[in-house]
Design a protein around this motif. Structure first.
Motif, mmCIF file in Angstrom:
data_model
loop_
_atom_site.group_PDB
_atom_site.id
_atom_site.type_symbol
_atom_site.label_atom_id
_atom_site.label_comp_id
_atom_site.label_asym_id
_atom_site.label_seq_id
_atom_site.Cartn_x
_atom_site.Cartn_y
_atom_site.Cartn_z
ATOM 1 N N ALA A 1 0.830 -1.210 0.000
ATOM 2 C CA ALA A 1 0.000 0.000 0.000
ATOM 3 C C ALA A 1 0.863 1.259 0.000
ATOM 4 C CB ALA A 1 -0.929 -0.018 1.217
ATOM 5 N N LEU A 2 1.945 1.232 0.780
ATOM 6 C CA LEU A 2 2.874 2.362 0.785
ATOM 7 C C LEU A 2 3.485 2.552 -0.599
ATOM 8 C CD1 LEU A 2 4.767 4.512 2.039
ATOM 9 C CD2 LEU A 2 6.257 2.623 2.776
ATOM 10 N N LEU A 3 3.895 1.463 -1.212
ATOM 11 C CA LEU A 3 4.533 1.550 -2.522
ATOM 12 C C LEU A 3 3.583 2.155 -3.555
ATOM 13 C CD1 LEU A 3 7.008 0.849 -4.274
ATOM 14 C CD2 LEU A 3 5.979 -1.407 -4.662
ATOM 15 N N ALA A 4 2.311 1.752 -3.486
ATOM 16 C CA ALA A 4 1.339 2.280 -4.444
ATOM 17 C C ALA A 4 1.232 3.801 -4.342
ATOM 18 C CB ALA A 4 -0.025 1.638 -4.196
ATOM 19 N N ASP A 5 1.396 4.333 -3.132
ATOM 20 C CA ASP A 5 1.322 5.788 -2.953
ATOM 21 C C ASP A 5 2.617 6.481 -3.343
ATOM 22 O OD1 ASP A 5 -1.271 5.665 -2.121
ATOM 23 O OD2 ASP A 5 -0.824 5.820 0.031
ATOM 24 N N LEU A 6 3.736 5.771 -3.239
ATOM 25 C CA LEU A 6 5.034 6.386 -3.537
ATOM 26 C C LEU A 6 5.352 6.419 -5.028
ATOM 27 C CD1 LEU A 6 7.390 4.977 -0.725
ATOM 28 C CD2 LEU A 6 6.292 7.229 -0.851
ATOM 29 N N SER B 1 15.374 3.075 10.218
ATOM 30 C CA SER B 1 15.313 4.477 10.633
ATOM 31 C C SER B 1 13.933 4.774 11.207
ATOM 32 C CB SER B 1 15.593 5.407 9.448
ATOM 33 O OG SER B 1 14.539 5.344 8.499
ATOM 34 N N ASP B 2 13.865 5.783 12.055
ATOM 35 C CA ASP B 2 12.578 6.210 12.617
ATOM 36 C C ASP B 2 11.649 6.721 11.526
ATOM 37 O OD1 ASP B 2 13.471 5.551 15.139
ATOM 38 O OD2 ASP B 2 14.136 7.608 15.616
ATOM 39 N N ALA B 3 12.213 7.409 10.531
ATOM 40 C CA ALA B 3 11.391 7.958 9.453
ATOM 41 C C ALA B 3 10.672 6.838 8.689
ATOM 42 C CB ALA B 3 12.268 8.777 8.504
ATOM 43 N N TYR B 4 11.341 5.731 8.506
ATOM 44 C CA TYR B 4 10.733 4.584 7.800
ATOM 45 C C TYR B 4 9.566 4.027 8.609
ATOM 46 C CZ TYR B 4 10.482 -0.097 5.638
ATOM 47 O OH TYR B 4 10.065 -1.260 5.026
ATOM 48 N N ALA B 5 9.765 3.844 9.903
ATOM 49 C CA ALA B 5 8.699 3.324 10.763
ATOM 50 C C ALA B 5 7.491 4.258 10.751
ATOM 51 C CB ALA B 5 9.225 3.134 12.183
ATOM 52 N N GLU B 6 7.754 5.567 10.789
ATOM 53 C CA GLU B 6 6.654 6.536 10.761
ATOM 54 C C GLU B 6 5.930 6.510 9.418
ATOM 55 O OE1 GLU B 6 8.503 10.230 11.676
ATOM 56 O OE2 GLU B 6 8.988 9.671 13.753
ATOM 57 N N ALA C 1 -0.543 0.196 8.397
ATOM 58 C CA ALA C 1 -0.784 -1.009 9.183
ATOM 59 C C ALA C 1 -2.261 -1.384 9.060
ATOM 60 C CB ALA C 1 -0.409 -0.781 10.642
ATOM 61 N N GLY C 2 -2.525 -2.662 8.854
ATOM 62 C CA GLY C 2 -3.902 -3.119 8.696
ATOM 63 C C GLY C 2 -4.373 -3.156 7.261
ATOM 64 N N ALA C 3 -3.532 -2.729 6.311
ATOM 65 C CA ALA C 3 -3.912 -2.821 4.902
ATOM 66 C C ALA C 3 -4.140 -4.280 4.533
ATOM 67 C CB ALA C 3 -2.824 -2.214 4.015
ATOM 68 N N LYS C 4 -5.110 -4.528 3.697
ATOM 69 C CA LYS C 4 -5.439 -5.894 3.289
ATOM 70 C C LYS C 4 -4.802 -6.186 1.928
ATOM 71 C CE LYS C 4 -8.134 -7.055 6.745
ATOM 72 N NZ LYS C 4 -7.955 -5.852 7.578
ATOM 73 N N PRO C 5 -4.320 -7.419 1.735
ATOM 74 C CA PRO C 5 -3.692 -7.748 0.446
ATOM 75 C C PRO C 5 -4.707 -7.756 -0.675
ATOM 76 C CG PRO C 5 -3.938 -9.722 1.807
ATOM 77 C CD PRO C 5 -4.307 -8.558 2.673
ATOM 78 N N ASP C 6 -4.275 -7.338 -1.837
ATOM 79 C CA ASP C 6 -5.130 -7.308 -3.020
ATOM 80 C C ASP C 6 -4.395 -7.960 -4.176
ATOM 81 O OD1 ASP C 6 -6.955 -6.822 -5.002
ATOM 82 O OD2 ASP C 6 -6.508 -4.685 -5.192
ATOM 83 N N PRO C 7 -4.411 -9.308 -4.232
ATOM 84 C CA PRO C 7 -3.656 -9.993 -5.286
ATOM 85 C C PRO C 7 -4.201 -9.753 -6.687
ATOM 86 C CG PRO C 7 -5.066 -11.534 -4.099
ATOM 87 C CD PRO C 7 -5.148 -10.230 -3.355
ATOM 88 N N ALA C 8 -5.381 -9.132 -6.798
ATOM 89 C CA ALA C 8 -5.951 -8.886 -8.121
ATOM 90 C C ALA C 8 -5.127 -7.886 -8.919
ATOM 91 C CB ALA C 8 -7.383 -8.391 -7.980
#
Length: 555
Positions: A44-49, A131-136, A142-149
């Motif tokens: 989910a993070l990657l999709a936004d980046l 790094s702290d920045a990565y964790a933030e 957190a809690g994102a659901k997988p979407d294999p589609a």
């Protein structure tokens, strides 16, 4: 659903809700569910980046830490491709690898940040996992659901670099369908179970560790144990600590393990099988005797264009036969005609290497999916509808295939083609050798001379190399042809290898006998070895000049 229709994303999603331990690294343990959930968050993070419309590619510049398989799984769920970045590359070469594969995100760790100092990486977002920045940055996902589609079997999954020994590394493409199928195939071949643990000590930036170790673990729902970097001295301790049952190896890793001090309880370990390449029949037998573990030598070109499977009845020294469906042939690269079968004498010596050794090609349908942005390299690999492996082989009359080396390693001594791999297997019997490499150096007049580098076992030193005993050893090997005996023998404290534990043959050939390590040689007409002196090097250099071959010494 057949194996070719599966995606890696589906295999990852199937671990959702599975709370068995699934990933070990040092003191950290994650369940299969935690791996799948962590992958979903990163996807989910990657999709936004990723910029809109950009190729969904990310680079991973990490050692074998838990973040690496997490990002592999995340990329699968996001429908993105991972380019494993080799941390032994430097400066412009490193930048070139990242930019060539159009990575818009680079995942790394603080230990590797100095490698990026001063590099121009326009448009690349760098994430530092410890790094702290990565964790933030991850926390909101957190809690994102997988979407294999998001993924189909044709979705790019890997851009893994092949050897760059003869130029810039090429990024081979591997789709989710091919990676999932490879994993499922190995599950069937080795009977991988859910309660198995795959020990990944080979670098994950290399295709071998991902395709032959991580993928079958994911396909079977088995566990994965990581070693940040390969360590021969820690190998057995890790295997026991993690309960590892399966591992893969490349190049000289097996020789380094065998070179460690023996223990009375070496056979007290949970390993069931090791799978890899270039261990050699001698070391495989030593490994089985010492650790009670079967090593299975396989062959598969890095790009996936050809594969050979070992089967019951495979002769000693052979790799096996072609996998079902492949139309493999050993051909003369000039005439493109199939080479005649190999003939052997009673001692197993290859009698007709001059005509039997050729390049292995796949004349049938190939799963090779090409290189990223490199049509020239694709055209060199696929010609006239055939996939050319770049590897030398010979085939016996029963159809079993024997590896003879890379096409760049071809040796021609006194008009006879010799197989470096065959000579290496013989020299590996020398009791003091921990590692062996055989390659050609130019002959002063025509063709090549055989040179070998030996890395001695820890109990030996360069000063204790006994040239007389080595010469006697050679004379006692019934399958060593008269032209196979090395003209030059270099004694190294440690075999120079690449980051993937393959022998650095280009460097060895380039240095030849003009190296810093001690070298012994057999002058023409002499049967024994003596130390190569500075005066010998001067005389040899003058002989090359007299025959107009000086430039070959610096090739």
């Amino acid at each position: 659903m057949g194996p070719m229709r599966r995606t890696v994303a589906e295999l990852v999603q199937e671990r959702w809700g599975d709370h068995r331990p699934g990933l070990w690294c040092e003191d950290q343990i994650l369940s299969h569910h935690e791996v799948a959930a962590g992958a979903a968050a990163r996807a989910a993070l990657l999709a936004d980046l990723l910029p809109r419309g950009a190729d969904p590619h990310l680079g991973v510049l990490l050692d074998n830490t838990p973040e690496f398989p997490l990002w592999l799984s995340a990329a699968a769920l996001a429908g993105a491709a991972v380019a494993g970045v080799n941390p032994t590359r430097r400066g412009p070469e490193l930048a070139r690898d990242i930019l060539h594969t159009d990575c818009r995100v680079l995942v790394t760790e603080r230990a590797h940040l100095p490698l990026l100092d001063g590099l121009r990486l326009p448009g690349v977002r760098i994430l530092v996992t410890d790094s702290d920045a990565y964790a933030e940055l991850l926390e909101p996902y957190a809690g994102a659901k997988p979407d294999p589609a998001r993924a189909t079997p044709a979705t790019r999954m890997l851009l893994y670099f092949t050897s760059g020994s003869t130029g810039a590394p090429k990024a081979a493409i591997c789709s989710q369908g091919r990676l999932a199928a490879a994993g499922q195939s190995l599950v069937g071949q080795f009977g991988v179970r859910r309660d198995d643990v795959h020990y990944i000590c080979m670098p994950l930036f290399h295709g071998n560790a991902v395709i032959a170790d991580w993928a079958p673990a994911v396909a079977a729902g088995a566990g994965v144990a990581l070693r940040r970097r390969f360590s021969a001295s820690r190998f057995l301790d890790d295997v026991r600590a993690y309960g590892a049952t399966y591992f893969t190896y490349v190049g000289r890793a097996v020789q380094y393990i065998l070179a460690t001090d023996e223990r009375p309880d070496d056979r007290d370990n949970p390993l069931r099988v090791g799978f890899g390449t270039e261990a050699g029949a001698v070391d495989a037998a030593r490994f089985a005797e010492r650790f009670g573990v079967r090593l299975v030598e396989g062959y598969g070109s890095s790009e996936g264009g050809a594969a050979i499977q070992r089967s019951a009845g495979t002769p000693a020294g052979a790799i096996g036969r072609a996998t079902p469906g492949d139309d493999l042939a050993v051909v003369d690269a000039v005439t493109r005609r199939e080479c005649p079968p190999a003939d052997f004498d009673v001692d197993g010596r290859l009698l007709n290497g001059a005509v039997a050794i050729g390049e292995l090609v796949n004349r049938g349908r190939t799963p090779f999916e090409g290189y990223w942005r490199n049509e020239d390299a694709y055209g060199q690999r696929v010609r006239d509808g055939w996939y050319w492996t770049g590897d030398l082989f010979y085939r016996d009359r029963e159809g079993f295939l024997y590896f003879a080396g890379r096409t760049d390693d071809r040796l021609r001594v006194d008009s006879e083609n010799l197989a470096p791999a065959m000579i290496e297997n013989i020299l590996a019997r020398y009791e003091h050798a921990a590692a062996v490499a055989v390659y050609g150096v130019p002959d002063p007049v025509a063709g090549d001379q055989v040179m070998a580098t030996l890395a001695l076992r820890e109990t030996d030193t360069a000063g204790r190399f006994d040239p007389l005993a080595f010469a006697e050893f050679l004379l006692s090997q019934a399958d060593l042809g008269t032209k196979m005996a090395p003209r030059f023998v270099r004694i190294a404290e440690r075999m120079p290898v690449t980051a993937t534990n393959k022998v650095h043959r280009v460097g060895l050939r380039r240095e030849g006998f003009r190296c810093a390590d001690p070298v012994w040689w057999r002058p023409p007409g002499e049967s024994g070895y003596r130390r190569l002196t500075d005066a010998d090097v001067v005389a040899l250099t003058e002989e090359y000049a007299a025959h107009g071959r000086s430039e070959l010494l610096d090739r």
